[in-house]
Scaffold this active site. Structure first.
Site, mmCIF file in Angstrom:
data_model
loop_
_atom_site.group_PDB
_atom_site.id
_atom_site.type_symbol
_atom_site.label_atom_id
_atom_site.label_comp_id
_atom_site.label_asym_id
_atom_site.label_seq_id
_atom_site.Cartn_x
_atom_site.Cartn_y
_atom_site.Cartn_z
ATOM 1 N N TYR A 109 0.988 -1.166 0.024
ATOM 2 C CA TYR A 109 0.039 -0.007 -0.094
ATOM 3 C C TYR A 109 0.835 1.042 -0.126
ATOM 4 C CZ TYR A 109 -3.315 3.772 1.652
ATOM 5 O OH TYR A 109 -4.237 4.814 1.728
ATOM 6 N N GLU A 197 -3.399 7.590 -4.148
ATOM 7 C CA GLU A 197 -3.535 6.288 -3.317
ATOM 8 C C GLU A 197 -3.263 5.005 -4.345
ATOM 9 O OE1 GLU A 197 -6.281 4.454 0.049
ATOM 10 O OE2 GLU A 197 -7.232 4.455 -2.121
#
Length: 386
Positions: A109, A197
């Site tokens: 991530y 993101e």
């Protein structure tokens, strides 16, 4: 401003990030024709909506053949996806994206956002990427690293090392990850992004670092200097009332309650919504009319609030500073007369010329209820809608 995944990936690719080859379309026939150009063993079909959680909602499919892709695309296009970010009403899928499959070895991530509290840019990285990153944050916060860096034209190698250290990569692959961080940072600064993101960021079995999914938000206030970014706006993904409000310079967000709010100043608007909830009801909206609320702006605000059929009453909360209370009060009276408001209206005024403003409201011969303070205003509007 939000954009779609395929748009985000095109921007990241422009700045040097590696993304899977992909195509998008608004109908199945075009999608299949374009998908023929992809060199892949499997096709990954993705619904394009402005909301996360698509995978668990059935918005991501892996298909073996073009025939399978066509069948799945027909089922997905026009479907309403319900995710934790869409609410119960869901979002209709109006465009589809298909990309080449990837051989995933490991998922990570990575995100980048403005840390307003510290006037820095924050990178968030984790070796636990994927659909359940929220669970990781809740149950294993030690698996998530936040790195705050000062604004500069470029990000340093030292900061990059800190950001990707949690990935625990071999030297060569680590350099790929650092290069990606530099690309994201450069894009973030140059496009006035507010959030990037990548989830998941993957390491493939071929030892490549690839952005498998991407989401980018941009600062609305900076769109004037990024015309190419502004062109990517998809109005069909936005609330029609929010679009209408933006045309009048109003900041409006629809909520699920039944008390419409009209306030000048974002902080005061938040306080107004909080006190409505404190006394047991729910606000129907956030609406900031700003510092120059003319009759025309107030009228537009009333019309937008009353377009929501759930609204049973309206609370106006104004603190007069640059905007004098008597000027605002006259705007409220004129607007109320023009559109003939049929629900209870409570007005609380404080600040510059507040007494003159209250006098205008009282002499208007309209059914406007005056309140002495914010608590009094909340109690009165709640009593009126019961």
């Amino acid at each position: 401003m939000n954009i779609h995944e395929h748009q985000a990936k095109e921007i990241l690719k422009k700045y040097g990030a590696t993304v899977p080859d992909g195509v998008y379309a608004f109908n199945v026939q075009d999608l299949i024709e374009k998908a023929k150009s992809l060199k892949t063993e499997k096709f990954v079909l993705k619904a394009q909506i402005h909301a996360g959680g698509r995978g668990k909602a059935g918005g991501v499919k892996i298909l073996d053949t073009l025939e399978d892709l066509a069948v799945a695309a027909k089922k997905l296009l026009g479907k309403k996806l319900v995710t934790p970010q869409t609410g119960d009403s869901g979002k209709e899928v109006k465009r589809l994206y298909v990309e080449a499959s990837s051989n995933i070895e490991k998922e990570f991530y990575l995100s980048c956002l403005v840390d307003r509290a510290n006037s820095k840019i924050a990178f968030i990285s984790s070796d636990q990427g994927g659909m359940d990153i929220e669970e990781v944050a809740r149950k294993s916060p030690d698996k998530i690293l936040t790195t705050k860096i000062d604004f500069a034209n470029e990000i340093s190698d030292k900061d990059c090392d800190v950001i990707v250290k949690i990935f625990n990569l071999d030297a060569e692959i680590n350099n790929q990850a650092k290069s990606l961080v530099k690309s994201i940072y450069k894009m973030f600064i140059e496009t006035d992004a507010s959030m990037v993101e990548i989830n998941p960021l993957i390491l493939t079995k071929e030892n490549k670092i690839i952005c498998l999914d991407a989401k980018i938000n941009f600062d609305d206030n900076a769109l004037f200097r990024n015309p190419d970014i502004k062109k990517l706006r998809d109005l069909s993904e936005e609330d029609p009332l929010e679009i209408e409000a933006s045309k009048h310079g109003l900041s409006y967000i629809k909520l699920d309650g039944n008390i419409g709010c009209m306030v000048n100043g974002a902080g005061l608007a938040m306080a107004t919504m909080d006190i409505i909830k404190l006394y047991g009801e729910e606000p129907a909206n956030f609406l900031d009319v700003g510092g120059g609320a003319s009759k025309e702006i107030v009228t537009a605000g009333f019309k937008i609030i009353l377009s929501d059929k759930n609204v049973k009453g309206i609370l106006i909360n104004i603190f007069g500073g640059i905007m004098k209370c008597d000027v605002l009060a006259q705007g409220v009276v004129d607007a109320a007369k023009e559109i003939k408001i049929s629900v209870p209206l409570v007005v609380r005024l404080a600040g510059t010329n507040f007494q003159e403003g209250k006098d205008i409201l009282e002499k208007s011969n309209l059914n406007i209820i005056s309140a002495s303070n914010l608590s009094d205003a909340a109690k009165k509007i709640i009593k009126e809608i019961k």
